[in-house]
Scaffold this motif. Structure first.
Motif, mmCIF file in Angstrom:
data_model
loop_
_atom_site.group_PDB
_atom_site.id
_atom_site.type_symbol
_atom_site.label_atom_id
_atom_site.label_comp_id
_atom_site.label_asym_id
_atom_site.label_seq_id
_atom_site.Cartn_x
_atom_site.Cartn_y
_atom_site.Cartn_z
ATOM 1 N N VAL A 1 0.834 -1.199 0.000
ATOM 2 C CA VAL A 1 0.000 0.000 0.000
ATOM 3 C C VAL A 1 0.873 1.254 0.000
ATOM 4 O O VAL A 1 0.533 2.264 -0.615
ATOM 5 N N ILE A 2 1.991 1.193 0.669
ATOM 6 C CA ILE A 2 2.882 2.358 0.753
ATOM 7 C C ILE A 2 3.364 2.779 -0.636
ATOM 8 O O ILE A 2 3.618 3.962 -0.884
ATOM 9 N N HIS A 3 3.450 1.843 -1.564
ATOM 10 C CA HIS A 3 3.881 2.175 -2.922
ATOM 11 C C HIS A 3 2.827 3.000 -3.665
ATOM 12 O O HIS A 3 3.166 3.770 -4.560
ATOM 13 N N ILE A 4 1.565 2.855 -3.282
ATOM 14 C CA ILE A 4 0.514 3.697 -3.855
ATOM 15 C C ILE A 4 0.772 5.149 -3.475
ATOM 16 O O ILE A 4 0.634 6.055 -4.295
ATOM 17 N N LEU B 1 -0.041 16.566 1.034
ATOM 18 C CA LEU B 1 1.184 15.765 0.960
ATOM 19 C C LEU B 1 1.828 15.589 2.319
ATOM 20 O O LEU B 1 2.317 14.500 2.643
ATOM 21 N N VAL B 2 1.863 16.637 3.103
ATOM 22 C CA VAL B 2 2.464 16.527 4.433
ATOM 23 C C VAL B 2 1.675 15.532 5.277
ATOM 24 O O VAL B 2 2.248 14.657 5.925
ATOM 25 N N ILE B 3 0.354 15.643 5.241
ATOM 26 C CA ILE B 3 -0.477 14.730 6.026
ATOM 27 C C ILE B 3 -0.331 13.292 5.525
ATOM 28 O O ILE B 3 -0.053 12.380 6.295
ATOM 29 N N GLY B 4 -0.519 13.094 4.216
ATOM 30 C CA GLY B 4 -0.564 11.733 3.678
ATOM 31 C C GLY B 4 0.775 11.062 3.497
ATOM 32 O O GLY B 4 0.973 9.921 3.909
ATOM 33 N N SER B 5 1.715 11.777 2.896
ATOM 34 C CA SER B 5 2.959 11.100 2.532
ATOM 35 C C SER B 5 4.061 11.242 3.561
ATOM 36 O O SER B 5 4.958 10.413 3.606
ATOM 37 N N LEU B 6 4.016 12.249 4.389
ATOM 38 C CA LEU B 6 5.038 12.359 5.434
ATOM 39 C C LEU B 6 4.530 11.825 6.767
ATOM 40 O O LEU B 6 5.145 10.935 7.349
ATOM 41 N N LEU B 7 3.420 12.347 7.241
ATOM 42 C CA LEU B 7 2.988 11.997 8.592
ATOM 43 C C LEU B 7 2.334 10.615 8.673
ATOM 44 O O LEU B 7 2.746 9.791 9.489
ATOM 45 N N ILE B 8 1.339 10.358 7.837
ATOM 46 C CA ILE B 8 0.680 9.047 7.907
ATOM 47 C C ILE B 8 1.632 7.943 7.460
ATOM 48 O O ILE B 8 1.802 6.942 8.160
ATOM 49 N N ALA B 9 2.270 8.124 6.318
ATOM 50 C CA ALA B 9 3.227 7.105 5.866
ATOM 51 C C ALA B 9 4.379 6.983 6.860
ATOM 52 O O ALA B 9 4.866 5.878 7.133
#
Length: 170
Positions: free
Chosen positions: A111-114, A145-153
Motif C-alpha cells: 500500500v505504501i507504494h501507492i 502531501l504533508v499529512i498523507g505522505s510524510l505523517l501518515i506514511a
C-alpha cells in the motif's frame, strides 16, 4: 509597489501559518525526533542496512526537517522558494527510492507504494501551482502531501515489524 507597463501591481502579502499548518509543522518535528531516536538506538546495526535504505532515510530526513521550516516561516520570498525546491527534490527522491524498497522481495508492492506514486504525481503539481501563483491550490496540495505522505506514511514506518520500529521500540 511594483509597476508593470506603468500600472501599479500590489506586492503579495506574506501568508502566515494557520492552526493546521502549525500542527503539521510540529507533527513533522515530532516524527523527525522519533526517526532520529530510532537511528541512534539502532547504531549497532547500521552496517547491516543496505545503501538504498540509507538513501531513502536521508531524503525523508531532509523533507521532514524542511517541512516545519517551510510551513512556519514567512512565505513567498526567495528563501521559501529555495527551501521549497529542495523539499520537492527530497520528496521526489524519497518516492522514487521507495519504489525499489520491497519487504518480501523484488516486485512485491504494498500500500505504501501507492502513496509513492501519488507523491510522484502530486509534487510536480504543487510545484506548478506555486510557479503559477495559485496559492490556495498550492497550500491545499502541500497540506495533503504533508499529512498523507510524510505523517501518515511516516507513522507506519514504526509498527508492523519494520526497521525503524525495531530500533525505536526494540
Amino acid at each position: 509597489m511594483a509597476t508593470v507597463l506603468d500600472r501599479p501591481v500590489a506586492q503579495a502579502k506574506p501568508i502566515s501559518a494557520d492552526r493546521l499548518e502549525r500542527v503539521l509543522g510540529y507533527a513533522a518535528v515530532l516524527l523527525l525526533a522519533a526517526v532520529m531516536v530510532a537511528l541512534a538506538r539502532g547504531y549497532g546495526q547500521w552496517r547491516l542496512v543496505p545503501a538504498l535504505i540509507w538513501a531513502h532515510l536521508l531524503t525523508i530526513i531532509v523533507a521532514l526537517a524542511l517541512t516545519p521550516v517551510i510551513l512556519l516561516r514567512r512565505r513567498g520570498d526567495r528563501r521559501h522558494r529555495t527551501l521549497g525546491q529542495i523539499w520537492v527534490a527530497a520528496m521526489i527522491a524519497t518516492a522514487v527510492l521507495s519504489l525499489f524498497v520491497h519487504e518480501s522481495g523484488p516486485g512485491r508492492f504494498s500500500v505504501i507504494h501507492i502513496i509513492s506514486v501519488w507523491v510522484l504525481i502530486q509534487v510536480p503539481l504543487i510545484w506548478w501551482t506555486a510557479r503559477t501563483h495559485r496559492v490556495v491550490r498550492h497550500r491545499r496540495g502541500v497540506r495533503g502531501l504533508v499529512i498523507g505522505s510524510l505523517l501518515i506514511a511516516g507513522f507506519f514506518t514504526f509498527p508492523f515489524d519494520r526497521l525503524l520500529g525495531h530500533w525505536l521500540f526494540g
